[in-house]
Write a protein that holds these residues in place. Structure first.
Motif, PDB file in Angstrom:
ATOM      1  N   SER A 117       0.862  -1.138  -0.072  1.00 29.92           N
ATOM      2  CA  SER A 117       0.000  -0.108   0.040  1.00 29.92           C
ATOM      3  C   SER A 117       0.747   1.230   0.220  1.00 29.92           C
ATOM      4  CB  SER A 117      -0.751  -0.103   1.189  1.00 29.92           C
ATOM      5  OG  SER A 117      -1.465  -1.083   1.330  1.00 29.92           O
ATOM      6  N   ALA A 118       0.366   2.365  -0.645  1.00 26.17           N
ATOM      7  CA  ALA A 118       1.020   3.605  -0.584  1.00 26.17           C
ATOM      8  C   ALA A 118      -0.053   4.322   0.146  1.00 26.17           C
ATOM      9  CB  ALA A 118       0.867   4.099  -2.009  1.00 26.17           C
ATOM     10  N   VAL A 119       0.520   5.270   1.039  1.00 20.26           N
ATOM     11  CA  VAL A 119      -0.170   6.060   2.295  1.00 20.26           C
ATOM     12  C   VAL A 119       0.412   7.305   2.168  1.00 20.26           C
ATOM     13  CG1 VAL A 119      -0.779   6.319   4.645  1.00 20.26           C
ATOM     14  CG2 VAL A 119      -0.556   3.980   3.514  1.00 20.26           C
ATOM     15  N   GLY A 120      -0.509   8.267   2.073  1.00 20.42           N
ATOM     16  CA  GLY A 120      -0.119   9.817   2.330  1.00 20.42           C
ATOM     17  C   GLY A 120      -1.415  10.805   2.093  1.00 20.42           C
ATOM     18  N   ILE A 121      -1.432  11.568   3.155  1.00 22.05           N
ATOM     19  CA  ILE A 121      -2.574  12.526   3.252  1.00 22.05           C
ATOM     20  C   ILE A 121      -2.623  13.421   1.861  1.00 22.05           C
ATOM     21  CG2 ILE A 121      -3.207  12.512   5.485  1.00 22.05           C
ATOM     22  CD1 ILE A 121      -1.198  14.875   5.888  1.00 22.05           C
ATOM     23  N   GLY A 122      -1.370  13.706   1.399  1.00 12.81           N
ATOM     24  CA  GLY A 122      -1.358  14.363   0.124  1.00 12.81           C
ATOM     25  C   GLY A 122      -2.317  13.922  -0.926  1.00 12.81           C
ATOM     26  N   MET A 123      -2.561  12.564  -1.050  1.00 12.46           N
ATOM     27  CA  MET A 123      -3.376  12.108  -2.136  1.00 12.46           C
ATOM     28  C   MET A 123      -4.777  12.913  -2.110  1.00 12.46           C
ATOM     29  SD  MET A 123      -2.852   7.878  -1.736  1.00 12.46           S
ATOM     30  CE  MET A 123      -1.407   7.335  -1.392  1.00 12.46           C
ATOM     31  N   ARG A 124      -5.204  13.289  -1.149  1.00 16.59           N
ATOM     32  CA  ARG A 124      -6.482  14.118  -1.006  1.00 16.59           C
ATOM     33  C   ARG A 124      -6.478  14.953  -2.382  1.00 16.59           C
ATOM     34  NH1 ARG A 124      -6.665  15.199   4.832  1.00 16.59           N
ATOM     35  NH2 ARG A 124      -7.165  13.052   5.742  1.00 16.59           N
ATOM     36  N   SER A 125      -5.300  15.654  -2.360  1.00 21.72           N
ATOM     37  CA  SER A 125      -5.376  16.941  -3.119  1.00 21.72           C
ATOM     38  C   SER A 125      -4.689  16.481  -4.454  1.00 21.72           C
ATOM     39  CB  SER A 125      -4.822  18.099  -2.386  1.00 21.72           C
ATOM     40  OG  SER A 125      -3.681  17.849  -1.651  1.00 21.72           O
ATOM     41  N   GLN A 126      -4.035  15.465  -4.389  1.00 18.84           N
ATOM     42  CA  GLN A 126      -3.319  15.123  -5.836  1.00 18.84           C
ATOM     43  C   GLN A 126      -3.671  14.056  -6.451  1.00 18.84           C
ATOM     44  OE1 GLN A 126       0.390  16.952  -5.746  1.00 18.84           O
ATOM     45  NE2 GLN A 126       1.400  15.693  -7.360  1.00 18.84           N
ATOM     46  N   SER A 127      -4.138  14.030  -7.707  1.00 18.42           N
ATOM     47  CA  SER A 127      -4.317  13.123  -8.451  1.00 18.42           C
ATOM     48  C   SER A 127      -3.054  12.260  -9.324  1.00 18.42           C
ATOM     49  CB  SER A 127      -5.578  13.470  -9.621  1.00 18.42           C
ATOM     50  OG  SER A 127      -4.891  14.278 -10.459  1.00 18.42           O
ATOM     51  N   GLY A 128      -3.426  11.094  -9.915  1.00 20.67           N
ATOM     52  CA  GLY A 128      -2.189  10.653 -10.330  1.00 20.67           C
ATOM     53  C   GLY A 128      -1.609   9.653  -9.673  1.00 20.67           C
ATOM     54  N   VAL A 129      -1.602   9.360  -8.429  1.00 21.97           N
ATOM     55  CA  VAL A 129      -0.895   8.643  -7.679  1.00 21.97           C
ATOM     56  C   VAL A 129      -1.261   7.218  -8.204  1.00 21.97           C
ATOM     57  CG1 VAL A 129      -0.420   7.867  -5.123  1.00 21.97           C
ATOM     58  CG2 VAL A 129      -0.982  10.316  -5.656  1.00 21.97           C
ATOM     59  N   ALA A 130      -2.370   7.057  -7.949  1.00 23.97           N
ATOM     60  CA  ALA A 130      -2.902   5.356  -8.427  1.00 23.97           C
ATOM     61  C   ALA A 130      -2.303   5.094  -9.810  1.00 23.97           C
ATOM     62  CB  ALA A 130      -4.259   5.329  -8.493  1.00 23.97           C
ATOM     63  N   ALA A 131      -2.405   6.069 -10.911  1.00 21.28           N
ATOM     64  CA  ALA A 131      -1.891   5.666 -12.334  1.00 21.28           C
ATOM     65  C   ALA A 131      -0.236   5.414 -12.000  1.00 21.28           C
ATOM     66  CB  ALA A 131      -2.221   6.730 -12.966  1.00 21.28           C
ATOM     67  N   GLN A 132       0.217   6.308 -11.375  1.00 22.17           N
ATOM     68  CA  GLN A 132       1.937   6.215 -11.167  1.00 22.17           C
ATOM     69  C   GLN A 132       2.023   4.862 -10.443  1.00 22.17           C
ATOM     70  OE1 GLN A 132       3.820   9.396  -9.364  1.00 22.17           O
ATOM     71  NE2 GLN A 132       5.836   8.475  -9.367  1.00 22.17           N
ATOM     72  N   MET A 133       1.552   4.541  -9.402  1.00 21.73           N
ATOM     73  CA  MET A 133       1.593   3.076  -8.870  1.00 21.73           C
ATOM     74  C   MET A 133       1.637   1.925  -9.762  1.00 21.73           C
ATOM     75  SD  MET A 133      -0.153   2.128  -5.325  1.00 21.73           S
ATOM     76  CE  MET A 133       0.081   0.519  -4.527  1.00 21.73           C
ATOM     77  N   PHE A 134       0.312   2.080 -10.685  1.00 28.01           N
ATOM     78  CA  PHE A 134       0.173   0.787 -11.653  1.00 28.01           C
ATOM     79  C   PHE A 134       1.154   0.831 -12.533  1.00 28.01           C
ATOM     80  CE2 PHE A 134      -4.742   1.724 -10.509  1.00 28.01           C
ATOM     81  CZ  PHE A 134      -4.372   1.056  -9.268  1.00 28.01           C
ATOM     82  N   ARG A 135       1.869   1.976 -12.971  1.00 28.00           N
ATOM     83  CA  ARG A 135       2.756   2.045 -14.067  1.00 28.00           C
ATOM     84  C   ARG A 135       4.026   1.546 -13.607  1.00 28.00           C
ATOM     85  NH1 ARG A 135       0.910   7.261 -15.487  1.00 28.00           N
ATOM     86  NH2 ARG A 135       2.605   7.933 -14.193  1.00 28.00           N
ATOM     87  N   THR A 136       4.307   1.534 -12.397  1.00 29.93           N
ATOM     88  CA  THR A 136       5.489   1.338 -11.643  1.00 29.93           C
ATOM     89  C   THR A 136       5.513  -0.276 -11.605  1.00 29.93           C
ATOM     90  OG1 THR A 136       5.786   3.483 -10.437  1.00 29.93           O
ATOM     91  CG2 THR A 136       7.159   1.267  -9.611  1.00 29.93           C
ATOM     92  N   LEU A 137       4.262  -0.850 -11.188  1.00 29.98           N
ATOM     93  CA  LEU A 137       4.184  -2.347 -10.924  1.00 29.98           C
ATOM     94  C   LEU A 137       4.494  -2.839 -12.389  1.00 29.98           C
ATOM     95  CD1 LEU A 137       1.603  -2.396  -8.084  1.00 29.98           C
ATOM     96  CD2 LEU A 137       3.955  -2.833  -7.980  1.00 29.98           C
ATOM     97  N   ARG A 138       3.881  -2.337 -13.350  1.00 30.35           N
ATOM     98  CA  ARG A 138       3.828  -2.806 -14.732  1.00 30.35           C
ATOM     99  C   ARG A 138       5.178  -2.940 -15.420  1.00 30.35           C
ATOM    100  NH1 ARG A 138       2.415   1.535 -18.991  1.00 30.35           N
ATOM    101  NH2 ARG A 138       4.382   1.857 -18.179  1.00 30.35           N
ATOM    102  N   ASP A 139       5.912  -1.742 -15.084  1.00 27.80           N
ATOM    103  CA  ASP A 139       7.446  -1.817 -15.390  1.00 27.80           C
ATOM    104  C   ASP A 139       8.175  -2.886 -14.906  1.00 27.80           C
ATOM    105  OD1 ASP A 139       6.503   0.229 -17.092  1.00 27.80           O
ATOM    106  OD2 ASP A 139       7.554   1.914 -15.638  1.00 27.80           O
ATOM    107  N   GLU A 140       7.718  -3.287 -13.695  1.00 29.06           N
ATOM    108  CA  GLU A 140       8.430  -4.314 -13.034  1.00 29.06           C
ATOM    109  C   GLU A 140       7.833  -5.856 -13.409  1.00 29.06           C
ATOM    110  OE1 GLU A 140      11.319  -3.942 -11.230  1.00 29.06           O
ATOM    111  OE2 GLU A 140      11.171  -2.000 -11.196  1.00 29.06           O
ATOM    112  N   GLY A 141       6.759  -5.701 -14.128  1.00 24.92           N
ATOM    113  CA  GLY A 141       6.304  -6.895 -14.529  1.00 24.92           C
ATOM    114  C   GLY A 141       5.411  -7.790 -13.476  1.00 24.92           C
TER     115      GLY A 141
END
Ligand code: ASP
Ligand code: MG
Length: 412
Positions: A349-373
């Motif tokens: 899990s990625a955790v942070g109160i900053g996610m409330r106001s910033q979008s794109g965290v989920a997408a970045q997380m999924f891309r990173t996992l994809r890049d690692e296969g």
């Protein structure tokens, strides 16, 4: 005089030498002018030993006697700490839970604190006592029996005392020097946080970062108790450790504050259950009654009135979950085609109160996992958290890659 709560965990009171070392820290705070409430754990390993003895004596034990035995480790360290302080000419005495009293529910082994009456302690402080050493983890039920607060419960004792006595701060002394962006054993780039918000700590605590008992953080948040986690093995300083506080008190922070993981998860899928009102209640009702802690849930789209239902729970609850489901089938309350169990998954899990106001965290997380296969099996999100279930063998890799991509080694 201002009150300070200082809690020492099992490794900080593991032997007489360490108790002396802890007592010296208490002496420093007393010299600054604080009245101190010291909360002690049992010596490390002691509670496990006591739990073992109870189980060996009586497999189906009486929970009241379990608490009578298991609470005793703290009585020993409380008395020894008081004696050590007296040796240093610090006026101190020990208190067991019932003497304060710390009133709790009668849910033995998992009791909750109802209230703490400060009157007895305050009277003694008025008479010149400078340190009250209180046995953590224990209290007294309305029936007058000794109770315990669940494993790790002396953190909760400490926060409850800080709230009840309006302490300036609650310092939790442990064997790590604070809360990290992730587990330093998994990522060498893990960084100690100076501050973390209550909400974030709650997510990290319940996600398996075992620094604080979850309930202690809930309590700290409710009563706005400033909580500091620090090591009893490092030099004493006023800004050591990590402060767990309200988010308004945190100036700079990253969007993501920490990467948490939980290794022992299982995924269970019920194939072809009827898609009709009441089906989720019929499945998850019995699971909860059986004491299964269901975490993530997904229901697929349905075809011909049938759907698939997937959920996750800790691996050691799989057998219980399976039995509860089979019993529900036997009772005619649910039916399904097949039950598929994947016992080799982990949650990251990625955790942070900053996610409330910033979008794109989920997408970045999924891309990173994809890049690692790494394949994602289940996704769940909340306002300040994104969790994925993945194959356990990729857990370390996922934690490291996410820590890197969100640059948690740098201050925001
Ligand atoms: N001694 C208890 C335990 O080991 C309580 C605590 O240390 O917080 O769980
Ligand atoms: Mg602990």
């Amino acid at each position: 005089m201002p009150v300070l709560v200082m809690k020492f965990g099992g490794t900080s009171v593991a032997n007489l030498d360490r108790i002396r070392r802890a007592a010296k820290r208490v002496g420093v705070e007393v010299a600054k002018g604080y009245d101190v409430i010291v909360i002690v754990s049992a010596m490390s390993g002691k509670t496990n030993e006591l739990v073992g003895w109870v189980g060996e004596t009586s497999p189906l034990y009486d929970a009241r006697e379990y608490d009578a035995v298991v609470s005793s480790g703290e009585n020993v360290t409380a008395g020894l700490m008081a004696l050590t302080l007296q040796q240093m000419d610090v006026p101190a005495r020990s208190w067991q839970g019932w003497q304060v009293p710390v009133r709790t529910t009668s849910a033995h082994s998992t009791a909750r604190i109802l209230d703490i009456s400060p009157d007895n302690l305050m009277a003694k402080f008025g008479e010149g006592m400078r340190v009250a050493v209180v046995a953590g983890f224990q209290g007294v039920s309305p029936e007058g029996r000794i109770t315990t607060l669940g494993r790790g419960g002396s953190d909760t004792t400490a926060v409850a005392f800080a709230a009840a006595l309006n302490a300036e701060r609650c310092d939790i002394y442990t064997d790590v020097d604070g809360v990290y962006t992730t587990d330093p054993r998994i990522s060498s780039k893990a960084r100690k946080l100076d501050r973390i918000a209550y909400e974030e700590m709650l997510e990290l605590a319940s996600l398996g970062a075992k620094v604080l008992q979850t309930r202690s953080v809930e309590l700290a948040m409710r009563y706005n108790v400033k909580l500091r986690v620090l090591s009893s093995f490092e030099e004493q300083s006023d800004d050591a450790g990590t402060l767990v506080c309200a988010e308004e008190e945190i100036m700079e922070s990253n969007v993501v504050t920490g990467i948490a993981y939980s290794r022992d998860e299982a995924k269970m899928t019920l194939l072809s259950v009827a898609d009709q009102p009441g089906i989720a209640a019929a499945i998850f009702g019995p699971l909860s009654e059986a004491g299964v802690n269901v975490d993530m849930i997904i229901q697929n789209i349905s075809e011909d009135g049938r759907t698939d239902m997937t959920f996750s729970c800790p691996t050691d609850q799989v057998a219980r979950a399976e039995k509860a489901l089979k019993d529900a089938v036997a009772a005619g309350n649910i039916d399904y085609g097949d039950l598929i169990i994947d016992g080799a998954v982990a949650k990251v899990s990625a955790v942070g109160i900053g996610m409330r106001s910033q979008s794109g965290v989920a997408a970045q997380m999924f891309r990173t996992l994809r890049d690692e296969g790494i394949n994602i099996k289940v996704i769940a999100t909340s306002e300040i958290k994104i969790s994925v279930l993945i194959d356990r063998k990729y857990m370390e890799l996922a934690v490291q890659a996410l820590h890197d991509t969100f640059e948690l080694d740098k201050v925001g």
